[in-house]
Design a protein around this motif. Structure first.
Motif, mmCIF file in Angstrom:
data_model
loop_
_atom_site.group_PDB
_atom_site.id
_atom_site.type_symbol
_atom_site.label_atom_id
_atom_site.label_comp_id
_atom_site.label_asym_id
_atom_site.label_seq_id
_atom_site.Cartn_x
_atom_site.Cartn_y
_atom_site.Cartn_z
ATOM 1 N N UNK A 1 0.852 -1.213 0.000
ATOM 2 C CA UNK A 1 0.000 0.000 0.000
ATOM 3 C C UNK A 1 0.879 1.251 0.000
ATOM 4 N N UNK A 2 0.577 2.170 -0.892
ATOM 5 C CA UNK A 2 1.370 3.402 -0.920
ATOM 6 C C UNK A 2 0.983 4.315 0.217
ATOM 7 N N UNK A 3 1.850 5.235 0.499
ATOM 8 C CA UNK A 3 1.580 6.214 1.540
ATOM 9 C C UNK A 3 0.428 7.116 1.069
ATOM 10 N N UNK A 4 -0.725 7.000 1.699
ATOM 11 C CA UNK A 4 -1.904 7.739 1.235
ATOM 12 C C UNK A 4 -1.900 9.200 1.690
ATOM 13 N N UNK A 5 -0.821 9.635 2.305
ATOM 14 C CA UNK A 5 -0.781 11.044 2.705
ATOM 15 C C UNK A 5 0.281 11.819 1.940
ATOM 16 N N UNK A 6 0.869 11.188 0.925
ATOM 17 C CA UNK A 6 2.007 11.833 0.278
ATOM 18 C C UNK A 6 1.611 12.749 -0.873
ATOM 19 N N UNK A 7 0.365 12.670 -1.303
ATOM 20 C CA UNK A 7 -0.018 13.405 -2.510
ATOM 21 C C UNK A 7 -0.170 14.902 -2.235
ATOM 22 N N UNK A 8 0.594 15.676 -2.995
ATOM 23 C CA UNK A 8 0.517 17.140 -2.880
ATOM 24 C C UNK A 8 -0.283 17.686 -4.044
ATOM 25 N N UNK A 9 -1.111 18.673 -3.763
ATOM 26 C CA UNK A 9 -1.903 19.240 -4.845
ATOM 27 C C UNK A 9 -1.603 20.725 -5.010
ATOM 28 N N UNK A 10 -1.861 21.196 -6.211
ATOM 29 C CA UNK A 10 -1.623 22.591 -6.575
ATOM 30 C C UNK A 10 -2.954 23.142 -7.083
ATOM 31 N N UNK A 11 -3.275 24.338 -6.660
ATOM 32 C CA UNK A 11 -4.578 24.907 -7.008
ATOM 33 C C UNK A 11 -4.358 26.330 -7.506
ATOM 34 N N UNK A 12 -4.574 26.556 -8.784
ATOM 35 C CA UNK A 12 -4.356 27.882 -9.362
ATOM 36 C C UNK A 12 -5.672 28.605 -9.591
ATOM 37 N N UNK A 13 -5.606 29.924 -9.648
ATOM 38 C CA UNK A 13 -6.819 30.680 -9.941
ATOM 39 C C UNK A 13 -6.559 32.159 -9.809
ATOM 40 N N UNK A 14 -7.569 32.916 -10.180
ATOM 41 C CA UNK A 14 -7.432 34.370 -10.070
ATOM 42 C C UNK A 14 -7.711 34.819 -8.638
ATOM 43 N N UNK A 15 -8.649 34.142 -7.991
ATOM 44 C CA UNK A 15 -8.993 34.443 -6.601
ATOM 45 C C UNK A 15 -9.298 35.940 -6.421
ATOM 46 N N UNK A 16 -10.252 36.408 -7.205
ATOM 47 C CA UNK A 16 -10.602 37.838 -7.263
ATOM 48 C C UNK A 16 -12.065 38.042 -6.856
ATOM 49 N N UNK A 17 -12.464 37.724 -5.603
ATOM 50 C CA UNK A 17 -11.665 37.254 -4.470
ATOM 51 C C UNK A 17 -11.780 35.738 -4.269
ATOM 52 N N UNK A 18 -10.919 35.216 -3.379
ATOM 53 C CA UNK A 18 -11.019 33.813 -2.956
ATOM 54 C C UNK A 18 -12.347 33.628 -2.206
ATOM 55 N N UNK A 19 -13.003 32.459 -2.382
ATOM 56 C CA UNK A 19 -14.326 32.249 -1.763
ATOM 57 C C UNK A 19 -14.497 30.784 -1.370
ATOM 58 N N UNK A 20 -15.664 30.486 -0.761
ATOM 59 C CA UNK A 20 -15.916 29.118 -0.291
ATOM 60 C C UNK A 20 -16.028 28.110 -1.439
ATOM 61 N N UNK A 21 -16.386 28.576 -2.634
ATOM 62 C CA UNK A 21 -16.428 27.666 -3.790
ATOM 63 C C UNK A 21 -15.044 27.174 -4.166
ATOM 64 N N UNK A 22 -14.015 27.925 -3.777
ATOM 65 C CA UNK A 22 -12.631 27.459 -3.951
ATOM 66 C C UNK A 22 -12.253 26.518 -2.806
ATOM 67 N N UNK A 23 -12.511 26.981 -1.581
ATOM 68 C CA UNK A 23 -11.925 26.323 -0.403
ATOM 69 C C UNK A 23 -12.656 25.042 -0.006
ATOM 70 N N UNK A 24 -13.992 25.092 0.014
ATOM 71 C CA UNK A 24 -14.727 23.949 0.590
ATOM 72 C C UNK A 24 -14.605 22.663 -0.240
#
Ligand code: ATP
Length: 218
Positions: A1-24
């Protein structure tokens, strides 16, 4: 079994402004598939979009305020520091070089972004360096408009999250995250009309917007 906590993610956007639709959706996704970290990268002069209303510094500050109490997220300013367009393909190439060949990396996009993804600069190369994880967004189909793009999607599709952890890149995962009917456009319009936005974005971000007179009419 691989380490299920190793995956890193990247999240790009304009965030003008950042909101709950991004974060949640991303917080829920992190629990569903086991993300160790989500790196938020605000765009500089997004190539396919009109210029943001808030300055780069203000968009960055709003992200900082939004994630201050959320250890899952970290801010990465690399695109804001460039004076060239924000090409995701180049950013991910750079991040792959930093992470080494084996580390699993994922780039997160909303369903709307998947539909226009083939118009992104060097889009095919993105999967060489990262997986693509798509969060649900109401009002958009999950099928590509053109058959060749639907074939591209199906060729890379996986329903097995184990693949995201065991392989460094190359898979597309359509996550089953809940819908959040929120967009930065709606928030800007509501603010311009003086309408409340309390449930749409973090309180600290809303306070910052009011303090700096952002997104006001005229
Ligand atoms: P705008 O309304 O100004 O076009 P936006 O709300 O779509 O902005 P962006 O900063 O352009 O926000 O989006 C960054 C990323 O977040 C994109 O991948 C987009 O698909 C995703 N995203 C934004 N809002 C949602 C949402 N409500 N649900 C899921 N994904 C979202």
């Amino acid at each position: 079994m691989d380490d299920m906590t190793s995956l890193q993610a990247i999240y790009g956007g304009t965030f003008d402004p950042v909101h709950y639709g991004h974060l949640k959706p991303v917080e829920i996704l992190a629990n569903q598939i086991g993300l160790s970290k989500v790196i938020i990268i605000p765009n500089n002069v997004p190539p396919h979009r009109p210029q943001p209303e808030a300055s780069s510094e203000q968009r960055k500050r709003m992200v900082e305020l939004a994630i201050a109490d959320k250890p899952l997220f970290v801010l990465d300013e690399r695109e804001l520091k460039r004076d060239t367009p924000s090409w995701t393909a180049l950013t991910l190439k750079e991040m792959r070089e930093e992470a080494g060949a084996q580390k699993p990396l994922a780039f997160i996009i909303g369903q709307d972004s998947l539909l226009n993804f083939p118009s992104w600069h060097q889009y095919e190369t993105i999967l060489d360096n990262a997986h693509l994880i798509v969060t649900r967004r109401p009002g958009y189909p999950l099928e590509m408009a053109e058959e060749q793009h639907q074939r591209w999607l199906e060729n890379h599709l996986t329903w097995d999250i184990e693949n995201l952890h065991s392989q460094p890149a190359g898979k597309i995962y359509l996550a089953e995250t809940p819908w959040f009917d929120i967009s930065a456009t709606i928030i800007r319009e509501r603010l311009e009309k003086g309408e409340p936005c309390d449930d749409l974005l973090p309180e600290a971000v809303l306070e910052y917007i009011h303090q700096h007179g952002l997104y006001q009419a005229g």
